[in-house]
Design a protein around this motif. Structure first.
Motif, PDB file in Angstrom:
ATOM      1  N   ASP A  81      52.349  19.479  47.550  1.00 53.38           N
ATOM      2  CA  ASP A  81      53.243  19.226  46.430  1.00 53.38           C
ATOM      3  C   ASP A  81      54.681  19.603  46.773  1.00 53.38           C
ATOM      4  O   ASP A  81      55.620  19.016  46.244  1.00 53.38           O
ATOM      5  N   GLU A  82      54.834  20.598  47.645  1.00 49.70           N
ATOM      6  CA  GLU A  82      56.170  21.045  48.031  1.00 49.70           C
ATOM      7  C   GLU A  82      56.095  21.632  49.438  1.00 49.70           C
ATOM      8  O   GLU A  82      55.160  22.345  49.774  1.00 49.70           O
ATOM      9  N   ILE A  83      57.088  21.299  50.256  1.00 52.57           N
ATOM     10  CA  ILE A  83      57.229  21.864  51.595  1.00 52.57           C
ATOM     11  C   ILE A  83      58.658  22.368  51.707  1.00 52.57           C
ATOM     12  O   ILE A  83      59.609  21.625  51.439  1.00 52.57           O
ATOM     13  N   VAL A  84      58.811  23.627  52.077  1.00 52.74           N
ATOM     14  CA  VAL A  84      60.133  24.241  52.138  1.00 52.74           C
ATOM     15  C   VAL A  84      60.365  24.813  53.525  1.00 52.74           C
ATOM     16  O   VAL A  84      59.518  25.535  54.058  1.00 52.74           O
ATOM     17  N   GLU A  85      61.515  24.485  54.104  1.00 50.89           N
ATOM     18  CA  GLU A  85      61.980  25.138  55.329  1.00 50.89           C
ATOM     19  C   GLU A  85      62.912  26.259  54.914  1.00 50.89           C
ATOM     20  O   GLU A  85      63.871  26.039  54.187  1.00 50.89           O
ATOM     21  N   ASP A  86      62.615  27.454  55.378  1.00 52.79           N
ATOM     22  CA  ASP A  86      63.418  28.629  55.058  1.00 52.79           C
ATOM     23  C   ASP A  86      64.047  29.132  56.358  1.00 52.79           C
ATOM     24  O   ASP A  86      63.381  29.778  57.164  1.00 52.79           O
ATOM     25  N   PRO A  87      65.328  28.813  56.597  1.00 54.13           N
ATOM     26  CA  PRO A  87      65.953  29.177  57.866  1.00 54.13           C
ATOM     27  C   PRO A  87      66.083  30.696  58.029  1.00 54.13           C
ATOM     28  O   PRO A  87      66.309  31.409  57.052  1.00 54.13           O
ATOM     29  N   GLY A 145      70.322  40.536  65.278  1.00 54.10           N
ATOM     30  CA  GLY A 145      71.129  40.179  66.428  1.00 54.10           C
ATOM     31  C   GLY A 145      70.535  39.102  67.318  1.00 54.10           C
ATOM     32  O   GLY A 145      70.900  38.998  68.484  1.00 54.10           O
ATOM     33  N   HIS A 146      69.646  38.296  66.796  1.00 56.24           N
ATOM     34  CA  HIS A 146      69.013  37.242  67.584  1.00 56.24           C
ATOM     35  C   HIS A 146      69.666  35.892  67.309  1.00 56.24           C
ATOM     36  O   HIS A 146      70.356  35.706  66.313  1.00 56.24           O
ATOM     37  N   ASN A 147      69.393  34.941  68.182  1.00 59.64           N
ATOM     38  CA  ASN A 147      69.815  33.567  67.977  1.00 59.64           C
ATOM     39  C   ASN A 147      68.778  32.905  67.071  1.00 59.64           C
ATOM     40  O   ASN A 147      67.607  32.848  67.413  1.00 59.64           O
ATOM     41  N   TYR A 148      69.202  32.414  65.919  1.00 54.39           N
ATOM     42  CA  TYR A 148      68.281  31.839  64.938  1.00 54.39           C
ATOM     43  C   TYR A 148      68.323  30.310  64.901  1.00 54.39           C
ATOM     44  O   TYR A 148      67.730  29.701  64.017  1.00 54.39           O
ATOM     45  N   ASP A 149      69.021  29.675  65.868  1.00 54.73           N
ATOM     46  CA  ASP A 149      69.096  28.213  65.887  1.00 54.73           C
ATOM     47  C   ASP A 149      67.695  27.611  65.955  1.00 54.73           C
ATOM     48  O   ASP A 149      66.883  27.986  66.795  1.00 54.73           O
ATOM     49  N   ASP A 150      67.420  26.656  65.069  1.00 52.54           N
ATOM     50  CA  ASP A 150      66.147  25.926  65.003  1.00 52.54           C
ATOM     51  C   ASP A 150      64.943  26.862  64.827  1.00 52.54           C
ATOM     52  O   ASP A 150      63.846  26.589  65.297  1.00 52.54           O
ATOM     53  N   ARG A 151      65.163  27.964  64.143  1.00 48.37           N
ATOM     54  CA  ARG A 151      64.089  28.925  63.867  1.00 48.37           C
ATOM     55  C   ARG A 151      64.012  29.086  62.350  1.00 48.37           C
ATOM     56  O   ARG A 151      64.997  29.425  61.701  1.00 48.37           O
ATOM     57  N   PHE A 152      62.842  28.850  61.807  1.00 45.03           N
ATOM     58  CA  PHE A 152      62.692  28.870  60.357  1.00 45.03           C
ATOM     59  C   PHE A 152      61.225  29.086  60.004  1.00 45.03           C
ATOM     60  O   PHE A 152      60.331  28.885  60.817  1.00 45.03           O
ATOM     61  N   GLU A 202      67.602  35.440  72.628  1.00 47.49           N
ATOM     62  CA  GLU A 202      68.334  34.231  73.000  1.00 47.49           C
ATOM     63  C   GLU A 202      67.860  32.999  72.218  1.00 47.49           C
ATOM     64  O   GLU A 202      68.380  31.914  72.405  1.00 47.49           O
ATOM     65  N   GLY A 203      66.868  33.169  71.394  1.00 45.11           N
ATOM     66  CA  GLY A 203      66.382  32.057  70.583  1.00 45.11           C
ATOM     67  C   GLY A 203      64.885  31.882  70.705  1.00 45.11           C
ATOM     68  O   GLY A 203      64.158  32.780  71.133  1.00 45.11           O
ATOM     69  N   GLY A 204      64.437  30.714  70.340  1.00 40.76           N
ATOM     70  CA  GLY A 204      63.015  30.425  70.400  1.00 40.76           C
ATOM     71  C   GLY A 204      62.745  28.975  70.042  1.00 40.76           C
ATOM     72  O   GLY A 204      63.614  28.281  69.523  1.00 40.76           O
ATOM     73  N   LEU A 205      61.550  28.551  70.348  1.00 45.45           N
ATOM     74  CA  LEU A 205      61.164  27.155  70.146  1.00 45.45           C
ATOM     75  C   LEU A 205      60.184  26.987  68.977  1.00 45.45           C
ATOM     76  O   LEU A 205      59.439  26.020  68.924  1.00 45.45           O
ATOM     77  N   GLU A 206      60.211  27.929  68.054  1.00 41.49           N
ATOM     78  CA  GLU A 206      59.286  27.883  66.919  1.00 41.49           C
ATOM     79  C   GLU A 206      59.407  26.607  66.101  1.00 41.49           C
ATOM     80  O   GLU A 206      58.433  26.130  65.514  1.00 41.49           O
ATOM     81  N   GLY A 207      60.599  26.031  66.044  1.00 37.99           N
ATOM     82  CA  GLY A 207      60.824  24.829  65.252  1.00 37.99           C
ATOM     83  C   GLY A 207      59.868  23.707  65.625  1.00 37.99           C
ATOM     84  O   GLY A 207      59.454  22.929  64.764  1.00 37.99           O
ATOM     85  N   ASN A 208      59.498  23.628  66.908  1.00 37.99           N
ATOM     86  CA  ASN A 208      58.551  22.599  67.345  1.00 37.99           C
ATOM     87  C   ASN A 208      57.223  22.718  66.595  1.00 37.99           C
ATOM     88  O   ASN A 208      56.681  21.735  66.102  1.00 37.99           O
ATOM     89  N   GLY A 209      56.697  23.913  66.524  1.00 31.81           N
ATOM     90  CA  GLY A 209      55.422  24.136  65.833  1.00 31.81           C
ATOM     91  C   GLY A 209      55.558  24.026  64.327  1.00 31.81           C
ATOM     92  O   GLY A 209      54.665  23.495  63.653  1.00 31.81           O
TER      93      GLY A 209
END
Length: 122
Positions: free
Chosen positions: A61-67, A85-92, A40-47
């Protein structure tokens, strides 16, 4: 030469240990739990956003968010990794590059999500 590096590392850790402990305490206080075993998702984006702040403080020198995407997870699934099959919203994932003084590199890899503390079934 290796002894010199070891000594410098030990001195750096000792001189900065309060700052390192503070960062660790902040990180582990951030709610990054999975919801419904991650389906159903997760709160990993906070961390991950906190780690980005730390990397900026370190003058990365570089910071990359990889969704996370279904397509990317399907590529991992063929190696028996990842869960489709998971909800990936705000997960990266977050990658940071900090250039040093030599051509050698080091990689740190971590896992930021966790199951809720009150979920004894996991």
């Amino acid at each position: 030469m290796a002894n010199d590096y070891s000594k410098r590392i030990a001195e750096t850790i000792e001189a900065n240990k309060e700052k390192y402990i503070d960062h660790l305490l902040k990180l582990v206080s951030i709610d990054t739990h999975d919801i419904g075993h991650g389906i159903e998702g997760g709160l990993e984006g906070n961390g991950q956003r906190y780690l980005e702040e730390v990397f900026r403080e370190m003058n990365a020198d570089e910071i990359v968010e990889d969704p996370l995407t279904e397509e990317a997870i399907q590529k991992c699934a063929k190696y028996n990794e990842g869960n489709t099959g998971h909800n990936y919203d705000d997960r990266f994932n977050v990658y940071a590059t900090i250039k040093g003084k030599s051509d050698k590199s080091i990689l740190f890899n971590g896992h930021i999500d966790h199951m809720p503390a009150d979920n004894l079934e996991s």
